[in-house]
Design a protein around this motif. Structure first.
Motif, PDB file in Angstrom:
ATOM      1  N   LYS A  93       0.899  -1.723  -0.084  1.00  0.00           N
ATOM      2  CA  LYS A  93      -0.060   0.012  -0.247  1.00  0.00           C
ATOM      3  C   LYS A  93       0.669   1.346  -0.050  1.00  0.00           C
ATOM      4  O   LYS A  93       0.798   2.210  -0.558  1.00  0.00           O
ATOM      5  CB  LYS A  93      -0.840   0.014   1.604  1.00  0.00           C
ATOM      6  CG  LYS A  93      -1.733  -1.024   1.181  1.00  0.00           C
ATOM      7  CD  LYS A  93      -3.176  -0.329  -0.247  1.00  0.00           C
ATOM      8  CE  LYS A  93      -4.371  -1.831   0.296  1.00  0.00           C
ATOM      9  NZ  LYS A  93      -5.359  -1.116  -1.197  1.00  0.00           N
ATOM     10  N   LYS A  94       1.746   0.743   0.750  1.00  0.00           N
ATOM     11  CA  LYS A  94       2.713   2.396   0.566  1.00  0.00           C
ATOM     12  C   LYS A  94       3.436   3.238  -0.450  1.00  0.00           C
ATOM     13  O   LYS A  94       3.363   3.949  -0.766  1.00  0.00           O
ATOM     14  CB  LYS A  94       3.987   2.269   1.847  1.00  0.00           C
ATOM     15  CG  LYS A  94       5.028   3.243   2.150  1.00  0.00           C
ATOM     16  CD  LYS A  94       5.961   2.952   3.051  1.00  0.00           C
ATOM     17  CE  LYS A  94       6.888   3.552   3.052  1.00  0.00           C
ATOM     18  NZ  LYS A  94       7.838   3.365   4.567  1.00  0.00           N
ATOM     19  N   ALA A  95       3.696   1.800  -1.217  1.00  0.00           N
ATOM     20  CA  ALA A  95       4.594   1.463  -2.268  1.00  0.00           C
ATOM     21  C   ALA A  95       3.508   2.279  -3.318  1.00  0.00           C
ATOM     22  O   ALA A  95       3.875   2.953  -4.621  1.00  0.00           O
ATOM     23  CB  ALA A  95       4.752   0.275  -3.406  1.00  0.00           C
ATOM     24  N   GLU A  96       1.903   1.598  -3.382  1.00  0.00           N
ATOM     25  CA  GLU A  96       0.849   2.354  -4.023  1.00  0.00           C
ATOM     26  C   GLU A  96       0.687   3.900  -4.336  1.00  0.00           C
ATOM     27  O   GLU A  96       0.525   4.657  -5.183  1.00  0.00           O
ATOM     28  CB  GLU A  96      -0.247   1.100  -3.734  1.00  0.00           C
ATOM     29  CG  GLU A  96      -0.363  -0.169  -4.480  1.00  0.00           C
ATOM     30  CD  GLU A  96      -1.484  -0.818  -4.141  1.00  0.00           C
ATOM     31  OE1 GLU A  96      -2.504  -0.227  -3.838  1.00  0.00           O
ATOM     32  OE2 GLU A  96      -1.735  -2.236  -4.677  1.00  0.00           O
ATOM     33  N   LYS A 107       1.507   6.874  -6.442  1.00  0.00           N
ATOM     34  CA  LYS A 107       0.251   7.672  -6.709  1.00  0.00           C
ATOM     35  C   LYS A 107       0.420   9.108  -7.079  1.00  0.00           C
ATOM     36  O   LYS A 107       0.682  10.189  -7.095  1.00  0.00           O
ATOM     37  CB  LYS A 107      -1.383   7.867  -5.821  1.00  0.00           C
ATOM     38  CG  LYS A 107      -2.095   6.801  -6.418  1.00  0.00           C
ATOM     39  CD  LYS A 107      -3.002   6.363  -5.228  1.00  0.00           C
ATOM     40  CE  LYS A 107      -3.610   4.777  -6.391  1.00  0.00           C
ATOM     41  NZ  LYS A 107      -5.051   4.909  -5.120  1.00  0.00           N
ATOM     42  N   VAL A 108       1.574   9.591  -5.672  1.00  0.00           N
ATOM     43  CA  VAL A 108       1.778  10.725  -5.116  1.00  0.00           C
ATOM     44  C   VAL A 108       2.576  11.275  -6.511  1.00  0.00           C
ATOM     45  O   VAL A 108       2.552  12.051  -6.674  1.00  0.00           O
ATOM     46  CB  VAL A 108       2.000  10.927  -4.000  1.00  0.00           C
ATOM     47  CG1 VAL A 108       3.443  12.533  -3.840  1.00  0.00           C
ATOM     48  CG2 VAL A 108       1.776  10.894  -2.820  1.00  0.00           C
ATOM     49  N   LYS A 109       3.819  10.441  -6.405  1.00  0.00           N
ATOM     50  CA  LYS A 109       4.442  10.684  -7.828  1.00  0.00           C
ATOM     51  C   LYS A 109       3.931  11.103  -8.623  1.00  0.00           C
ATOM     52  O   LYS A 109       4.215  11.988  -9.486  1.00  0.00           O
ATOM     53  CB  LYS A 109       5.265   9.597  -8.296  1.00  0.00           C
ATOM     54  CG  LYS A 109       6.698   9.707  -7.322  1.00  0.00           C
ATOM     55  CD  LYS A 109       8.055   8.335  -7.426  1.00  0.00           C
ATOM     56  CE  LYS A 109       8.441   8.518  -6.196  1.00  0.00           C
ATOM     57  NZ  LYS A 109       9.709   7.613  -6.465  1.00  0.00           N
ATOM     58  N   ASN A 110       3.137  10.319  -8.813  1.00  0.00           N
ATOM     59  CA  ASN A 110       2.346  10.552 -10.558  1.00  0.00           C
ATOM     60  C   ASN A 110       1.242  11.955 -10.205  1.00  0.00           C
ATOM     61  O   ASN A 110       1.223  12.776 -11.160  1.00  0.00           O
ATOM     62  CB  ASN A 110       1.150   9.549 -10.690  1.00  0.00           C
ATOM     63  CG  ASN A 110       1.451   8.291 -10.942  1.00  0.00           C
ATOM     64  OD1 ASN A 110       2.576   8.017 -12.080  1.00  0.00           O
ATOM     65  ND2 ASN A 110       0.445   7.067 -11.384  1.00  0.00           N
TER      66      ASN A 110
END
Length: 137
Positions: free
Chosen positions: A77-80, A84-87
């Motif tokens: 979840k952290k990676a997801e 999302k934040v990077k996107n």
């Protein structure tokens, strides 16, 4: 009477020794039985303690496996969320770049217009009209 007394004394001594041996035999048997019962109780308790240790180890391993699964889910979840934040950051950057490009385009157009107007005034020999109150012409 002397011989009879000796025989009776010997018989009494023999009976006393046999009685004493019988008592010692009983005491020995009781002591052996007691030790046997204590050993059985000790072994029974040891077996139960071993069973509890095995149960505890099994439950601990299950809890640790569950914790590991939760940690793996959390990391996923952290990676997801990081993705999302990077996107979102990339989208914001793209929008900012587009806005910068539009401003640069507007500036270039205004520069070109100013150059064209200056060339027109130079060719016609006329003065520019007041465009701003701060300039005094």
């Amino acid at each position: 009477m002397g011989e009879e007394t000796k025989t009776v004394n010997k018989q009494d001594d023999r009976d006393a020794v046999l009685a004493k041996l019988e008592i010692e035999k009983k005491l020995s048997l009781i002591k052996a039985w007691e030790e046997n019962e204590k050993t059985k109780a000790q072994n029974k308790a040891h077996k139960k303690l071993s069973d509890i240790d095995a149960w505890e180890n099994t439950k601990r391993a299950a809890v640790e496996a569950q914790l590991k699964q939760i940690e793996e889910k959390f990391e996923k979840k952290k990676a997801e969320y990081a993705e999302k934040v990077k996107n979102k950051e990339a989208l914001v950057h793209k929008a900012a770049e587009e806005k910068r490009a539009m401003i640069e385009e507007d500036r270039s157009k205004e520069f070109l217009k100013a150059e064209q107007m200056a060339a027109k005034y130079l060719n016609s020999g006329s003065k520019p009209e007041k465009s701003c109150a701060c300039f005094s012409c």
